[in-house]
Design a protein around this motif. Structure first.
Motif, short mmCIF file in Angstrom:
data_model
loop_
_atom_site.label_atom_id
_atom_site.label_comp_id
_atom_site.label_asym_id
_atom_site.label_seq_id
_atom_site.Cartn_x
_atom_site.Cartn_y
_atom_site.Cartn_z
N PRO B 79 -102.25 -34.66 28.61
CA PRO B 79 -100.94 -34.05 28.89
C PRO B 79 -99.98 -34.14 27.70
N THR B 80 -100.31 -34.95 26.72
CA THR B 80 -99.49 -35.02 25.51
C THR B 80 -100.36 -35.62 24.41
N SER B 81 -99.79 -35.70 23.21
CA SER B 81 -100.57 -36.32 22.13
C SER B 81 -100.29 -37.81 22.11
N GLY B 82 -101.31 -38.59 21.72
CA GLY B 82 -101.12 -40.03 21.69
C GLY B 82 -102.44 -40.76 21.61
N ALA B 83 -102.39 -42.05 21.95
CA ALA B 83 -103.57 -42.89 21.83
C ALA B 83 -104.13 -43.23 23.20
N VAL B 84 -105.46 -43.20 23.30
CA VAL B 84 -106.11 -43.61 24.55
C VAL B 84 -106.10 -45.13 24.60
N LYS B 85 -105.42 -45.65 25.60
CA LYS B 85 -105.29 -47.10 25.71
C LYS B 85 -106.42 -47.70 26.53
N ASP B 86 -106.92 -46.91 27.46
CA ASP B 86 -107.95 -47.44 28.34
C ASP B 86 -108.58 -46.29 29.13
N VAL B 87 -109.82 -46.49 29.55
CA VAL B 87 -110.46 -45.59 30.51
C VAL B 87 -110.97 -46.50 31.61
N ALA B 88 -110.31 -46.49 32.75
CA ALA B 88 -110.66 -47.44 33.79
C ALA B 88 -110.35 -46.87 35.17
N GLU B 89 -110.88 -47.54 36.18
CA GLU B 89 -110.62 -47.10 37.55
C GLU B 89 -109.15 -47.34 37.90
N ALA B 90 -108.59 -46.39 38.62
CA ALA B 90 -107.21 -46.53 39.06
C ALA B 90 -107.08 -45.88 40.43
N PRO B 91 -106.13 -46.32 41.24
CA PRO B 91 -106.01 -45.74 42.58
C PRO B 91 -105.48 -44.30 42.50
N THR B 92 -105.95 -43.45 43.42
CA THR B 92 -105.41 -42.10 43.53
C THR B 92 -104.50 -42.06 44.76
N ALA B 93 -103.78 -40.95 44.88
CA ALA B 93 -102.88 -40.82 46.03
C ALA B 93 -103.66 -40.88 47.34
N GLY B 94 -104.93 -40.46 47.27
CA GLY B 94 -105.76 -40.47 48.48
C GLY B 94 -106.27 -41.85 48.86
N GLY B 95 -105.91 -42.85 48.06
CA GLY B 95 -106.26 -44.21 48.43
C GLY B 95 -107.63 -44.63 47.93
N ILE B 96 -108.33 -43.76 47.19
CA ILE B 96 -109.61 -44.18 46.64
C ILE B 96 -109.43 -44.50 45.16
N MET B 97 -110.44 -45.12 44.54
CA MET B 97 -110.37 -45.43 43.12
C MET B 97 -111.12 -44.34 42.36
N ALA B 98 -110.59 -43.97 41.21
CA ALA B 98 -111.27 -42.99 40.37
C ALA B 98 -110.97 -43.32 38.92
N LEU B 99 -111.85 -42.90 38.04
CA LEU B 99 -111.63 -43.15 36.61
C LEU B 99 -110.36 -42.43 36.17
N ALA B 100 -109.60 -43.10 35.31
CA ALA B 100 -108.39 -42.49 34.77
C ALA B 100 -108.29 -42.86 33.30
#
Ligand code: SF4
Ligand code: SF4
Lengths: 342, 456
Positions: B79-100
């Motif tokens: 969504p913008t330019s910058g540095a990737v700090k992490d690629v990890a599971e995170a909660p979604t609005a639907g209450g499940i975990m997904a990679l972010a």
């Protein structure tokens, strides 16, 4: 300013997260409000006797409901006001002079047997007030069909009163039925328009709450406005009674009451607008409500015309209560996307 | 062509309190870049995207950071330019975990060169769509797939799939859905008011891609400004195009109900709008399609209505995808009073959140913070057979009966009574005086039916 919510306190539940605000308690309160005009007429006509029975029935119903629920280990659950409604409706269906202890027996049947044994509000297949009334009618037939003459009875009924009994008298229906079965002609007075208006306003003997069609209609209008009842039930109920009675009357006007009197006397008005419309024991679909109402009307007239009792409204509604689940199944709406649209 | 008279829907549904006044007159505000964007790989219906960047990478705006995992999936872009700090599971609005993918913006907001390339490559696409639509269609669908566009009304169905109907399902009508029937939400309303011409251009691109003869823009009649703006945009177009005013009633925005209201056609049970020759696209989606085709830009931001009685300054916020809910709320002045429930989406169908550590997705139409008095605890009672749910159900179901069957775990009976046709609109539970958890029961029933269908 903080964007941190008190995370622990957030409610996480299934959608929707909005509600109309409707509640069972509010619906019952609306029914009670709608019964006030009829109560006022009952008090005006029958005075202290009527007040006594309403108070006895309401307190007995609430008390029995609380006791039953306690005995079954549930919360008292009288806050939904449904026991109050049952109490008022039962009292409305009793003759004003009925001894209080008999009314209490009616309440026991209504609340303990017809309602709580089945699991409480929502699980009862039969209208509790009508079960109470039916049990009283079977147990105390004399008391249940003896009518104190209203203190302010209209003049039309004066001759009948003096001729029949000075203290008590039958309801117009019972009176007509007795008269007909004795081979006598119908009392002519019943055919005048003036009498019809007096009957409509409530100047006739009968149960506490059933006499004034006008007062009941005012209450019913409120219930319709509050969307607590569907118009189909009462319209088809009253319509079926009127059509059935009209046919009988056309066939033999000398031996049958004018349809207007069939509608305005007895329990048709209170039955159609307040008993048959009881949510728990009547269908959930609009088409089902129409079928239910029509069925009540037809059975009422079958009993009135050929049955042993002069009045058939209560039994008609109870019989239809029994088939409510079937009516619901038979009138399921068409599901979106199934079957053809014209 | 101008707006026609309000059309009635199937006339089934409810009239919830709309509460749109808090934000309906507020212009869309652009939110400055937050310190962190957490971009989920699961922002759409279908398989989550597969991340193609790793911790330590630098990315440019519009660069692919997640590839579509198959046809029914959607790509995800930085969504913008910058540095990737992490690629990890995170909660979604639907209450499940997904990679972010966590991105720390560098503040330059520099676009990836591919965006400019795409723009140049597609410069004559509009002209070619006009002159030789059959050949250009594929290119539009590819551009939409490249841009990772998914239904922005809330369902999040990948748009390129909708734009690729099988040859035996010709599309006659395109409906641009601006009903926005959910209470509180005004994101689509504002988009129509402020960006009508661009939305309409997007609609014409979709129309050409589908080969649809007819376009209808559906607006509920409680949004007169949006209807007027869209009417003005539509006015210059040739062909069978019009704005239709729908009666304000929930759920007018539901695809199948809307098709019935506008065209009188009923999508068969289990079917899709294309079965009756219709495709329905949300106004935000149309705008995203336009941005992809005309500007070569993938989907990297969206408008979210941040509102509810607990939000200090309710706003329509244009925020980058991956903006944390906590940052969104902070941008709107924080909470004026403690919320009791936070809903991602609208209150009728949205998802209740357990916290604000979730980030915006392509489907995040709103964030609604509700106080205790609106959502406080209540007890569910036995059904009193009032029939209100039956009357309110737009699918023609008997929710009371189904809920009793499902409570008794009689799944076969519920399936026989068509529980699978429930659209989870919530009308039944909204009107129920006994406060029965009807939608919850329906979901259980639907899940059972879906599981049965998967069985061989
Ligand atoms: S049963 Fe399903 S479709 Fe019907 S009102 Fe309830 S949620 Fe909506
Ligand atoms: S609205 Fe609630 S109480 Fe009324 S019939 Fe439906 S489930 Fe029962």
């Amino acid at each position: 300013m903080s964007a941190e919510p008190a995370a622990v306190s957030l409610i996480v539940s299934s959608s929707p997260h909005a509600h109309s605000g409707a509640s069972v308690r509010r619906i019952m309160l609306d029914v009670i409000i709608a019964l006030v005009p009829a109560l006022a007429v009952g008090l005006y006509l029958f005075g202290w006797n009527a007040l006594r029975l309403v108070v006895v029935c309401v307190s007995a119903c609430v008390l029995i409901e609380a006791l039953c629920r306690k005995a079954m280990g549930r919360d008292p659950g009288v806050g939904d006001l449904s026991a109050v409604v049952t109490g008022v409706l039962l009292a409305f269906n009793l003759p004003p002079a009925l001894p209080g202890w008999m009314a209490v027996i009616g309440c026991v049947f209504a609340i303990a047997v017809a309602k709580q044994i089945f699991g409480g509000l929502g699980y009862n297949p039969f209208n509790p007030a009508l079960v109470g009334r039916a049990m009283l009618l079977v147990s105390f037939p004399v008391h249940m069909t003896t009518w104190a003459v209203p203190a302010r009875l209209a003049s039309v009924l004066e001759p009948a009163r003096t001729a029949v009994d000075a203290v008590t008298m039958a309801t117009p229906l019972g009176w007509a039925k007795t008269s007909l079965s004795a081979g006598n002609a119908l009392p002519l007075a019943l055919d005048s328009v003036a009498t019809a208006w007096e009957f409509f306003a409530g100047f006739k003997p009968g149960c506490i709450g059933e006499t004034s069609g006008l007062a009941l209609l005012i209450g019913a209008a409120y219930l319709l406005y509050r969307r607590c009842i569907g118009w189909q039930t009462p319209v088809f109920f009253v319509g079926a009674v009127a059509v059935f009675a009209a046919i009988l009357w056309r066939v033999d006007p000398a031996r049958n009451l004018h349809p207007v009197f069939h509608v305005l006397t007895g329990g048709v008005m209170i039955g159609a607008f307040f008993m048959a419309t009881d949510m728990v024991t009547s269908p959930v679909t609009r088409a089902g409500m129409a079928v239910f109402g029509a069925g009540c009307g037809v059975i009422t007239m079958l009993i009135r015309a050929w049955g042993g009792y002069p009045e058939g409204v209560s039994f008609a509604i109870l019989l239809m209560n029994a088939v409510t689940p079937l009516i619901n199944k038979a009138t399921r709406p068409r599901v979106f996307g199934h079957g053809r649209r014209k | 062509m101008s707006a026609s008279k309000p059309k009635l829907s199937p006339n089934v549904g409810v009239h919830p309190a709309y509460h749109k006044e808090a934000t309906s007159a507020k212009p869309i505000e652009v939110m400055p870049l937050p310190p962190l964007l957490r971009v989920s790989m699961s922002q759409h219906l279908g398989k989550p995207a597969l991340p193609v960047v790793k911790k330590g990478d630098t990315v440019l705006r519009g660069q692919v950071i997640g590839e579509a995992a198959g046809f029914v999936s959607a790509a995800v872009h930085a969504p913008t330019s910058g540095a990737v700090k992490d690629v990890a599971e995170a909660p979604t609005a639907g209450g499940i975990m997904a990679l972010a993918v966590d991105i720390a913006p560098d503040g330059r907001d520099a676009w990836a060169p591919a965006v400019e390339e795409n723009r140049r490559k597609r410069a004559d696409l509009l002209a070619r769509l006009r002159d030789d639509p059959a050949a250009a269609r594929k290119e539009v669908v590819a551009a939409v797939a490249d841009a990772g566009i998914a239904g922005m009304g809330g369902a999040g169905f990948p748009t390129h799939v909708k734009l690729s109907p099988p040859p035996d399902k010709p599309i006659e009508t395109l409906i641009i859905n601006g009903a926005e029937c959910e209470p509180y939400l005004t994101a689509d309303d504002r988009l129509m008011v402020e960006r009508a011409a661009e939305i309409w251009q997007g609609a014409l691109i979709i129309q050409a891609a589908l080969g649809a003869k007819r376009v209808r823009v559906a607006v509920e009649n409680n949004k007169p400004r949006a209807a007027a703006a869209m009417g003005a945009a539509v006015a210059d177009s040739a062909g069978d195009c019009a704005v239709v005013m729908l009666e304000t009633m929930y759920p007018q925005g539901a695809e199948k109900q809307q098709i019935l209201a506008i065209l009188g056609r009923e999508v068969p049970s289990g079917g899709l709008p294309m079965d009756v020759g219709v495709v329905v696209e949300n106004v935000g989606t149309a705008l995203a399609v336009r941005d992809a085709v005309v500007n070569g830009r993938p989907l990297t931001e969206r408008v979210t209505t941040v509102t509810g009685p607990c939000v200090a300054e309710p706003k329509n916020v244009l925020a980058r995808l991956g903006t944390l809910y906590s940052d969104l709320v902070a941008f709107c002045g924080g909470f004026a009073r403690p919320p009791c429930k936070i809903v991602s989406g609208g209150p009728m169908m949205g998802l209740a959140q357990s916290g604000l550590d979730v980030s915006t997705a392509k489907t995040t139409s709103g964030l609604v913070a509700l106080p205790r008095e609106l959502v406080g605890a209540f007890v569910s009672m036995p059904c009193i057979s009032c029939g209100r749910c039956v009357e309110a159900c737009p699918s023609g179901l008997m929710p009371c009966e189904l809920s009793q069957m499902l409570e008794a775990e009689d799944y076969e009976a519920a399936a026989g009574c068509n529980v699978a046709d429930c659209i989870e609109c919530g009308c039944c539970a909204y009107v129920c005086p006994a406060r029965r958890p009807l939608v919850q029961h329906m979901r259980r029933g639907k899940a059972w039916v879906a599981a049965q269908r998967r069985k061989p």
